[in-house]
Design a protein around this motif. Structure first.
Motif, PDB file in Angstrom:
ATOM      1  N   GLY A  31      36.123  89.657  31.246  1.00 46.19           N
ATOM      2  CA  GLY A  31      36.253  89.118  32.592  1.00 46.19           C
ATOM      3  C   GLY A  31      34.954  88.518  33.095  1.00 46.19           C
ATOM      4  O   GLY A  31      34.708  88.478  34.297  1.00 46.19           O
ATOM      5  N   LEU A  36      37.565  88.417  27.652  1.00 42.91           N
ATOM      6  CA  LEU A  36      38.169  89.746  27.640  1.00 42.91           C
ATOM      7  C   LEU A  36      37.413  90.692  28.568  1.00 42.91           C
ATOM      8  O   LEU A  36      37.964  91.637  29.122  1.00 42.91           O
ATOM      9  N   GLY A  64      42.437  84.072  32.044  1.00 41.67           N
ATOM     10  CA  GLY A  64      42.759  85.095  31.053  1.00 41.67           C
ATOM     11  C   GLY A  64      42.851  84.506  29.669  1.00 41.67           C
ATOM     12  O   GLY A  64      42.463  83.369  29.430  1.00 41.67           O
ATOM     13  N   ILE A 109      41.527  93.329  29.965  1.00 38.41           N
ATOM     14  CA  ILE A 109      40.733  92.558  30.927  1.00 38.41           C
ATOM     15  C   ILE A 109      40.651  93.310  32.243  1.00 38.41           C
ATOM     16  O   ILE A 109      39.566  93.463  32.822  1.00 38.41           O
TER      17      ILE A 109
END
Lengths: 357, 1040
Positions: free
Chosen positions: B581, B579, B618, B646
């Motif tokens: 990234g 989340l 993702g 994100i």
């Protein structure tokens, strides 16, 4: 889920000035939180009410723990428990001992006793200052009073040394101590127009000139008590009004000097004897404690009010008082010049300060 | 009689009023060491007594010097009744025992009473005269230096890193002795404080002995812990890394100019194989717990969850010859000294390092986090350590038990040995033979105890590890062949025989080696690591209800829950990382706490984006019932929110890695189980789960299946984590990745919260929500409180959870807020990024020759750019060019020390108390540590029977923690120091009984006392000194 315990302890003690002020003003935690919310802090910081509540509680707890040390400020400097930068320590102390004008006017000159403390409810109701804050201020007065009461040396220096206050604040406390010790009446309706600053100014002049410390700065250096001998001697000044020739001569000297310079010359001329009698009688009466207490009432009644009703300007008053004091030196039959100067020098300063609307 | 301890009692101040009648105190002081006691005269009627005593002299063994604390008691003399104690000061004289540390302890110490807290201060001077004792069989280990810091201390260099040292001592807890029923709480608290002080002294001495046996002279990363096992006793245990350290006398060694091989070599440590002396002294054979029903072992390793029957064989079949070489050498060097593997196993030697940061070149590869837990039932302690003490004429008041003849041989030692063994085998499975960033912890509730250990499996440079290294072979180090900045990410295990499903790609930095898609570690981010953007604190929080049970049933219940908790904590961490990234976690610490009716899991780590690792995919959400239209809509809405989060996080943490074209990277290694899917389907059988291929492009996606409300909650909770307000960053590692320009303002703090869970019929879900809320609110509060410091970063954020009672959760946080210069920080990161790009390209070039060099064992002496870069990167961290700094240091150091001393010990008249900084970090921003004065290890108990009067539980604990800080600062100041680094509050046990108006709290803190000098002052001093030099030399010229 209820919070049982919630604390934050920093190696350097965090002091929030705004919260400190709220605490000093005697607000409860909830009131303080409400006031902080109103100040818009939540919007600024994106915090929640819960966070604010916790933060306020924390600060209040810290202040509560610090309060014991603030009662003897040098302890705050030497203690090891709270690591606080010196500038912050000074701020804590200064703010703690700062008082409200409205409050000090209520207790100035009163005996700092349990009896007065009981009246704090009334004072709180009258002034709108919280009872808690009133208590703190009253206790501060009393604490400073107790510590320096019996001490030798300069009153201001003593206060500064034992309470680490700024010069300004130490001077104010000196005035409060001096007034409390001599119990000057300041609460009469007639005196309501006077500010604490007016009284503090007078107190400073009196401490400088009328106390034991003023004449003898070595051995018995006491700044809080008026010089008893001096007060006794003041009786001698009575001759200025009792001796008719002397009074007339004094008047003629003053009138001669001020003719054409005073806007209220005729009023002065007619009132001279009354005014002079008033000022000299105030001096002569100072042997009695009761009359010492009424000093300011007398000054206002005998001098300020008559002049004011005749619409003297401040400049008129200044010119008159200067001439009035100075002319005495030309009175051949009068032997108490130094005494007169010690008395009148201070009184002139006081009267000029007291003369306003 | 190898030592003389001299003590002088100077004065007291701010004493409490002990005589109500006079409002004064008639104070005197008792000075006790071992069994000898001296007394001062009574100083009548004063709150500020001036004793000015003679020197009290104690002639003692150095062994006693190490074990015993100096005990100073201030009393009020009473002619007619017993003298009243005002309070005590315990002084650990250990810092006086090594030559380089403090020479005198002198200063104002708070007088502490366990019931009343601090009651005034006392001025004491302590000195030690040590006589050299060359007795080979001596029991003392004076002179071994201890550091809490988990890296090589700043003003030392590591000559050899010997390896793991551990020890534990046990005793009966005085609080649970029969006598406790008749003595006062004060007496019982003091007995406990004294005993623990004694035990830590003894423990430290024993560890020191082991270090001496290994021919080391220091312990780095020393971590000492207490287990309060209640009825069954008290365990004090410690682990650390034995090293041979050399004081950096001439800072010139740091000059980049001096990169001739011989000089440079001296800076790099050798890891020495542990001699058999480093073992625990207790040779009792391990009795594995599997025989007993009560003690079930759990070993769960992150990132693996499937570790069944993993033999060491798997590690043997490696692909790359280089890796094999490294491994074999590492193994050989670390494990034995000419011993067979079999012998090694029997000897229980552990190639563990407690370090979290390493000298350049030592760390080659990182495999991942390895952890092991085991649930034990506490019984009386039967420890051979006891025999050791008895046989040694030093049979203190210590031990008094008769259950000696018990035939159950299981000991705390064996328990830990078992866990360490497991950790070692996990590391092996990951193709690693060393474990770094290693730590151990326990959680105790009634008679159940969870032992946990975790670390990071790693491959260390075999050249450092080779035995009997001579100067010649040292020059053949291959460090330079390892790509800088990404080497540690390369997998150490065999890609064809991976211990767990992972998705491997070629390294995005060097494109030569394989890297995993995510990397979890317990260590600090290596200084040369190439990072994109900034890092952030990531936490996984979890609660699990458990039925109240007794003994065996309880242990079994806990054992059954543990794997699920580990799994979920891991899942949460992974999801949160995605989340954000990011693709790697550093400083991971998973704490599992056991309570009466629940288990809590809290994992903290610092997430970063490592340039070497692939961009994380993702998070994909999949619904369970695809036909329902509104449900579909809901799912897609959630998906959108996740994607938005994100994107937002990437922006927030400045994660914009350079785009890499696919062909360079090459395709992922084809493997059937490459896709790591997270299936939340514990309750259902796994074949119900439909295979979902939701990966977009070649990047792997995480799939979250929402199959019930539970899962929905989890996804929601993922999204409720709010990022810190602008101007704030937070991490739990030493330094924040991506921020380099620290300014000098620091604020260390401890925050404690205890919440009562209201409802009686709690569900797991409600519990999770409460716990999450508690942690999030706590963080929010911290950000609010420290708002005046922005821009700043909370570093080393350390959360501890405990469950003191039913329905009570206690969370303790210690961290340091450091300000930084926003503008400069941005510039440096840019510059850093550019530099790293350049570096990456040069690394590529170097790597071309790599396979060739591999073949020959004797590698040619390398070129120096790599080392140079290390130095440069190190210096860029602190903001001053190394050369410049080194010069100023050199000029200033002789003078600087003297100057500093003068300042730190001002005349008594001076009104303000000297400032002592405290920080959990190993450094002080904008300053240089010039001297380590010794370890601070303090244990305090505070108790009250007037809780309400002291402001309730909050008032009580607030005051106590403030007092603990004060006592730590006072001790540091008395040693002549002005800061504590690597400070840690290891324990904060709080118990309350509001109905009885009582509360008790135990706190254990430790750290390293140091002297630091501001870099700006250093420069000023050097100029000053030159001026002084000039002045002193001038008169000389005149006279001649």
């Amino acid at each position: 889920m209820t919070s049982e315990l919630d604390i934050f302890v920093g190696n350097t003690t965090l002091i929030d000035e705004d919260v400190y002020r709220l605490w000093l003003d005697g607000y409860s935690v909830n009131d303080a939180v409400a006031l902080r919310v109103r100040s818009g802090i939540l919007e600024q910081t994106g915090a929640t009410a819960g966070v604010l509540q916790s933060d306020t509680m924390d600060h209040y707890r810290t202040f509560h723990m610090l309060e014991r040390l603030l009662h003897a400020p040098p302890k705050l400097l030497h203690q090891l428990i709270f690591q606080i930068p010196p500038s912050r320590q000074a701020l804590l102390i200064e703010r703690y001992y700062t008082f409200d004008e409205a409050f000090v006017r209520e207790v100035l000159g009163k005996k700092l006793s349990k009896g007065t403390k009981k009246d704090l409810d009334d004072i709180s109701a009258k002034t709108g200052i919280t009872l808690k804050s009133c208590r703190r201020q009253f206790d501060n007065f009393k604490r400073v009073f107790k510590v320096v009461e019996e001490m030798r040396g300069s009153l201001v220096d003593n206060i500064q040394q034992h309470f680490l206050l700024s010069d300004r604040l130490a001077r104010d406390y000196a005035a409060i101590v001096f007034f409390a010790n001599n119990r000057f009446e300041t609460g009469k309706k007639k005196l309501q127009y006077l500010s604490f600053g007016d009284f503090a100014f007078c107190a400073e002049l009196m401490i400088q000139n009328w106390t034991l410390g003023a004449v003898d700065s070595q051995m018995d250096d006491m700044d809080v008590d008026l010089d008893k001998e001096f007060l006794q001697d003041l009786k001698e000044l009575k001759v200025l009004v009792a001796d008719k020739d002397l009074l007339d001569l004094h008047k003629s000297l003053v009138c001669a000097a001020l003719r054409g310079k005073l806007g209220v010359f005729s009023e002065m001329e007619t009132n001279f004897k009354n005014l002079s009698r008033g000022l000299v009688n105030v001096a002569a009466k100072l042997t009695h404690n009761k009359d010492v207490r009424d000093l300011f009432v007398d000054l206002v009644e005998k001098f300020v009010e008559p002049c004011r009703s005749d619409h003297w300007t401040l400049n008129d008053v200044r010119l008159f008082l200067n001439q009035y004091s100075a002319s005495v030196h030309s009175l051949d039959g009068f032997r108490h010049q130094t005494l007169w100067d010690r008395y009148m020098g201070t009184l002139r300063g006081c009267l000029l300060r007291l003369y306003h609307d | 009689m190898p030592g003389k301890l001299k003590v002088k009692i100077v004065a007291g101040r701010h004493l409490p009023v002990m005589d109500r009648a006079s409002d004064l105190t008639d104070a005197f002081v008792e000075v006790k060491f071992g069994n000898t006691t001296f007394k001062t005269d009574v100083y009548l009627k004063s709150l500020n007594p001036q004793w000015n005593s003679e020197w009290f002299k104690f002639e003692v063994d150095d062994e006693d010097l190490q074990d015993e604390p100096l005990q100073i008691t201030v009393l009020d003399h009473d002619t007619y009744s017993a003298n009243d104690a005002i309070g005590k000061v315990y002084i650990d004289i250990d810092p006086l025992l090594y030559s380089e540390a403090a020479t005198v302890i002198s200063g104002w110490f708070p007088i502490y009473d366990t019931i009343h807290g601090i009651r005034g201060e006392i001025n004491v001077v302590v000195k030690v005269d040590l006589f050299n004792d060359l007795n080979r069989f001596r029991q003392s280990s004076c002179g071994v230096k201890f550091f809490c810091t988990t890296s090589i201390p700043k003003c030392y260099r590591a000559v050899v890193i010997h390896g793991f040292v551990e020890e534990l001592v046990v005793n009966e807890d005085p609080e649970y002795q029969w006598i406790d029923r008749i003595r006062t709480p004060r007496a019982s608290n003091e007995a406990r404080q004294r005993l623990i002080s004694l035990m830590s002294g003894e423990l430290q001495r024993k560890i020191g002995l082991k270090v001496l046996e290994m021919r080391g002279n220091a312990v780095v990363g020393y971590l000492q812990c207490f287990d309060l096992e209640g009825e069954s006793g008290l365990v004090v245990r410690a682990i650390g890394t034995a090293c041979t350290l050399d004081k950096l006398s001439s800072p010139a060694a740091f000059l980049p100019a001096c990169n001739s091989p011989s000089k440079e070599m001296k800076e790099s440590p050798l890891v020495h194989p542990p001699s058999h002396g480093c073992r625990s002294t207790h040779n009792s054979p391990i009795h594995t717990a599997t025989g007993s029903r009560l003690t079930q072992n759990f070993s769960v390793s992150v990132p693996t969850l499937i570790y069944t029957g993993m033999g060491s064989g798997s590690a043997g079949k490696e692909g790359g010859p280089f890796k094999a070489l490294l491994r074999q050498q590492t193994q050989a060097a670390l494990e034995q000294r000419g011993g067979s593997p079999h012998r090694f196993c029997r000897r229980r030697e552990f190639p563990f390092l407690t370090l979290t940061a390493f000298p350049p070149g030592l760390l080659v590869h990182v495999g991942g986090v390895v952890s092991a837990r085991s649930v034990k039932l506490l019984d009386r302690i039967h420890n051979p350590a006891f025999v050791g003490i008895m046989g040694n004429t030093r049979s203190y008041k210590l031990l008094d038990w008769n259950s000696f003849n018990s035939d159950e041989p299981e000991t705390r030692d064996a328990w830990w040995a078992e866990i360490r063994q497991e950790i070692k085998s996990h590391a092996k499975a990951l193709g690693c033979h060393a474990v770094v960033g290693y730590s151990e912890s326990t959680s105790i509730c009634e008679e159940v105890c969870i032992l946990s250990a975790s670390g990071t499996a790693a491959v260390l440079n075999p050249r450092f590890l080779q035995e009997g290294t001579v100067e010649g072979s040292l020059e053949q180090r291959i460090e330079e062949n390892l790509p800088v900045g990404c080497g540690f990410c390369h997998i150490p295990y065999d890609e064809l025989n991976m211990p767990f499903p992972a998705h491997l790609t070629y390294c995005y930095n060097c494109r030569k080696q394989k890297v995993p898609d995510v990397l979890f570690t317990t260590i600090d981010l290596p200084t040369d690591a190439v990072v994109v953007g900034k890092g952030c604190l990531i936490q996984a929080r979890l609660c699990r209800l458990k039925k109240k049970a007794q003994a065996e049933a309880n242990a079994t219940a806990i054992s059954n829950l543990l794997p699920f908790m580990e799994y979920e904590v891991h899942t949460q961490l992974m999801n949160k990382l995605k989340l954000k990234g990011m693709n790697a976690l550093f400083g991971l610490r998973i704490q599992i706490t056991v309570g009466e009716n629940m288990l809590m899991g809290l994992a903290s780590a610092t997430g970063v984006y490592l340039a070497a690792l692939p961009t994380p995919g993702g998070i994909q959400i999949a619904g369970k019932t695809p036909n329902d239209g509104s449900y579909e809509q809901h799912i897609s809405h959630m998906q959108k929110r996740i994607n938005d989060t994100i994107a937002k996080n990437k922006e927030l943490y400045e994660i914009n890695p350079p785009e890499v074209s696919e062909e360079i990277i090459g395709s992922p290694i084809p493997e059937p189980r490459q896709r790591s899917r997270l299936l939340r389907s514990q309750s259902e059988s796994s074949d119900e789960v439909t295979e979902l291929d939701l990966s977009h492009g070649k990047k792997d996606a995480f799939v979250l299946e929402i199959d019930d409300t539970d899962a929905m909650e989890d996804v929601h909770s993922l999204l409720t984590d709010v990022p810190p307000p602008s101007g704030f960053y937070s991490c739990n590692t030493e330094i924040m990745p991506g921020i380099n320009n620290w300014t000098s303002e620091i604020q260390m703090f401890t925050s404690v919260r205890v919440v009562r869970l209201s409802s009686l019929n709690l569900t797991n879900q409600a519990l999770n929500k409460n716990f999450n809320g508690l942690c999030e609110n706590l963080l929010k509060s911290l950000y609010f409180k420290l708002r005046s410091m922005t821009p700043c970063c909370l570093c080393h954020v350390n959360f501890t959870v405990s469950l003191p009672e039913d329905e009570l959760i206690q969370v303790t946080v210690t961290a340091v807020a450091i300000t930084f210069d926003k503008n400069q920080a941005l510039q440096t990161t840019k510059a850093h990024a550019e530099k790293t790009l350049q570096r990456a390209s040069t690394d590529n070039d170097e790597l071309l020759q790599f396979p060739l060099e591999l073949c020959s064992d004797s590698l040619p002496a390398p070129a120096f750019p790599a080392t140079k870069e290390h130095l440069e990167s190190a210096s860029s961290n602190s903001g001053t060019p190394a050369a410049q700094r080194a010069v100023t240091v050199e000029k200033a150091s002789p003078m600087g020390d003297g100057n500093f001393r003068n300042r730190s010990a001002p005349p008594c008249a001076s009104s303000t108390v000297g400032v002592v900084k405290m920080t959990p970090l190993s450094f002080i921003p904008g300053a240089k540590i010039t001297k380590y004065l010794g370890i601070i290890n303090m244990f305090f108990i505070r108790e009250t029977t007037s809780l309400r009067e002291e402001g309730g539980v909050s008032g009580f604990l607030h005051a106590f923690i403030a007092e603990v800080f004060a006592m730590v600062r006072a001790h540091v100041a008395a040693l002549g120091g002005n800061a504590v680094v690597s400070y840690i509050m290891k324990q904060c046990v709080f118990m309350e009984n509001p109905s009885k108006n009582q509360a008790q709290c135990l706190i254990n803190v430790s750290g390293d006392a140091v002297v630091f000098v501001r870099e700006s002052d250093l420069e000023a001093m050097s100029t000053q000194q030159s001026a002084v030099n000039c002045q002193t030399s001038c008169p000389g010229e005149v006279t001649t």
